[in-house]
Design a protein around this motif. Structure first.
Motif, PDB file in Angstrom:
ATOM      1  N   LEU A 181      28.580   9.363   2.784  1.00 42.87           N
ATOM      2  CA  LEU A 181      28.318  10.652   3.416  1.00 42.87           C
ATOM      3  C   LEU A 181      29.464  11.575   3.045  1.00 42.87           C
ATOM      4  O   LEU A 181      30.606  11.357   3.448  1.00 42.87           O
ATOM      5  N   LEU A 182      29.179  12.634   2.255  1.00 44.59           N
ATOM      6  CA  LEU A 182      30.228  13.471   1.688  1.00 44.59           C
ATOM      7  C   LEU A 182      30.581  14.676   2.548  1.00 44.59           C
ATOM      8  O   LEU A 182      31.668  15.251   2.380  1.00 44.59           O
ATOM      9  N   ASN A 183      29.693  15.081   3.460  1.00 41.72           N
ATOM     10  CA  ASN A 183      30.034  16.210   4.331  1.00 41.72           C
ATOM     11  C   ASN A 183      29.182  16.161   5.590  1.00 41.72           C
ATOM     12  O   ASN A 183      28.261  15.339   5.715  1.00 41.72           O
ATOM     13  N   MET A 184      29.460  17.057   6.529  1.00 45.08           N
ATOM     14  CA  MET A 184      28.765  17.041   7.817  1.00 45.08           C
ATOM     15  C   MET A 184      27.343  17.576   7.727  1.00 45.08           C
ATOM     16  O   MET A 184      26.581  17.457   8.684  1.00 45.08           O
ATOM     17  N   GLY A 185      26.981  18.174   6.598  1.00 39.49           N
ATOM     18  CA  GLY A 185      25.613  18.631   6.421  1.00 39.49           C
ATOM     19  C   GLY A 185      24.674  17.543   5.944  1.00 39.49           C
ATOM     20  O   GLY A 185      23.462  17.752   5.892  1.00 39.49           O
ATOM     21  N   GLY A 186      25.229  16.391   5.594  1.00 40.47           N
ATOM     22  CA  GLY A 186      24.387  15.276   5.166  1.00 40.47           C
ATOM     23  C   GLY A 186      24.241  15.136   3.668  1.00 40.47           C
ATOM     24  O   GLY A 186      23.252  14.577   3.181  1.00 40.47           O
ATOM     25  N   ILE A 187      25.223  15.618   2.894  1.00 37.56           N
ATOM     26  CA  ILE A 187      25.192  15.408   1.446  1.00 37.56           C
ATOM     27  C   ILE A 187      25.519  13.942   1.168  1.00 37.56           C
ATOM     28  O   ILE A 187      26.521  13.409   1.651  1.00 37.56           O
ATOM     29  N   ILE A 188      24.677  13.292   0.372  1.00 34.47           N
ATOM     30  CA  ILE A 188      24.843  11.876   0.038  1.00 34.47           C
ATOM     31  C   ILE A 188      25.191  11.750  -1.437  1.00 34.47           C
ATOM     32  O   ILE A 188      24.527  12.318  -2.301  1.00 34.47           O
ATOM     33  N   GLY A 189      26.233  10.989  -1.734  1.00 27.35           N
ATOM     34  CA  GLY A 189      26.639  10.755  -3.114  1.00 27.35           C
ATOM     35  C   GLY A 189      27.640   9.628  -3.166  1.00 27.35           C
ATOM     36  O   GLY A 189      27.921   8.968  -2.151  1.00 27.35           O
ATOM     37  N   LEU A 190      28.185   9.394  -4.341  1.00 26.01           N
ATOM     38  CA  LEU A 190      29.195   8.361  -4.532  1.00 26.01           C
ATOM     39  C   LEU A 190      30.561   9.025  -4.473  1.00 26.01           C
ATOM     40  O   LEU A 190      30.906   9.835  -5.339  1.00 26.01           O
TER      41      LEU A 190
END
Length: 369
Positions: A105-114
């Motif tokens: 989880l990359l940020n509080m908006g829900g961006i998903i990545g490695l």
């Protein structure tokens, strides 16, 4: 049928605890239809399960704007994207993604990545297990949920617009959003119709929601234009599409926040250089943390953007030391958005209404200053 890929065998419906705000305009429902085949590209929505509890930076913004603490085994829908944050996590989308893969989880908006780079103040990024691709169900069809399929149209030219107020900064977390919201509120209280948007950054609706709550008659964000994060993109067509959309509300002025800083990967520099946007911009409000940042901003705007700074805000204006230097040495008005709201709004209002409005179809001549 949009570019989205139709679900393969094995699709099913699954209840989720939350649908993140980064999913934008996708008409997702709960329970969410899920498929095992995933497309590893920006904008595709994925169903994931949190693999751990985390202390700090553990909040997730839902599509309705509420924030929730992410707990172990919580299932939610996020959006594939990258992030390159100076004061946050950085990450990318893997070339291939399959159920069972572990991402972050990359940020509080829900961006998903490695995640490729943690931040010492935040600790390691929260790990999530990929459960499958989220599907949109319309009529009798199902398709992979992708925010671009429901986005505002980009615009490659901007023939007319209400006057623009650009709020930019030397970096993230310099007070841009608070300044923009106070400007929106102040101009609204003067009787102006104000529209607002956030043009760059990483998906999170909190900032533009603050502008909406401050009285903006119309609001939008780059996420509405199909962008998860504005890194490494030509943002001008998306920005102009947003501005064209906001002009449909017939505002007297449009306040635009540029997330991150003008030096960085989020496309702020390109928007400030765009001649067409410059044509309609009547005020530049710049947020800075310290005097070095204010000095650099002054030189950058004079030498590179060829535009005067209307006012400097941010932590550098917290007391008289910074204000005196900015006003005496740089010759720029310095207003603290929290302490000197009235003066800031007055400065911006005069910059907008004092400019020639012959090129725009909106009349501010009768608005009292």
């Amino acid at each position: 049928m949009p570019l989205s890929i139709l679900a393969s065998n094995g699709r099913h419906r699954r209840p989720v605890d939350l649908i993140a705000s980064s999913t934008g305009r996708c008409p997702l429902t709960n329970p969410v239809a899920v498929a095992p085949y995933l497309v590893a590209e920006e904008g595709y929505c994925v169903v994931v399960r949190a693999l751990e509890d985390k202390q700090g930076y553990n909040q997730l913004e839902a599509a309705d704007g509420t924030f929730h603490t992410v707990r172990k085994d919580m299932v939610f829908v996020g959006t594939l994207g990258e992030r390159q944050a100076l004061k946050g996590y950085s990450g990318r989308i893997p070339r291939r993604i399959a159920p069972g893969d572990v991402l972050h989880l990359l940020n509080m908006g829900g961006i998903i990545g490695l995640c490729t780079s943690d931040h010492p103040d935040l600790g390691p990024a929260l790990r999530v297990e990929v459960l499958g691709a989220a599907l949109v169900e319309l009529d009798d069809t199902r398709a992979h949920a992708r925010i671009q399929d429901y986005a505002l149209e980009p615009a490659f030219t901007l023939s007319h617009s209400a006057p623009l107020v650009m709020v930019s900064g030397t970096a993230m977390n310099t007070g841009k959003t608070h300044a923009a919201a106070h400007i929106v509120r102040g101009l609204t209280e003067r009787g102006w119709r104000v529209a607002a948007a956030k043009l760059t950054g990483a998906s999170l609706r909190r900032d533009v929601r603050m502008m909406q709550e401050s009285g903006a008659v119309a609001c939008a964000t780059f996420n509405d234009a199909g962008v998860v994060a504005s890194t490494n993109k030509d943002m001008a067509p998306f920005a102009k599409g947003i501005i064209a959309h906001l002009n449909e509300a017939v505002p007297d002025v449009i306040v635009l926040e540029l997330g991150d800083g003008f030096i960085g990967y989020y496309g702020v520099d390109d928007l400030l250089l765009d001649k067409e946007l410059q044509r309609f911009t009547r005020a530049h409000v710049v947020a800075a943390t310290d005097l070095a940042g204010a000095w650099a901003a002054d030189h950058l705007f004079r030498d590179r953007y060829r535009a005067p700074i209307t006012a400097i805000v941010g932590p550098v204006t917290d007391n008289a030391v910074g204000k005196q230097y900015i006003q005496n040495a740089l010759g720029i008005p310095a207003h603290n958005a929290l302490q000197d709201t009235g003066a800031l709004v007055e400065t911006v209002a005069r910059a907008v209404a004092g400019a020639s409005l012959s090129t725009v179809p909106y009349a501010l001549a009768g608005v009292a200053l």
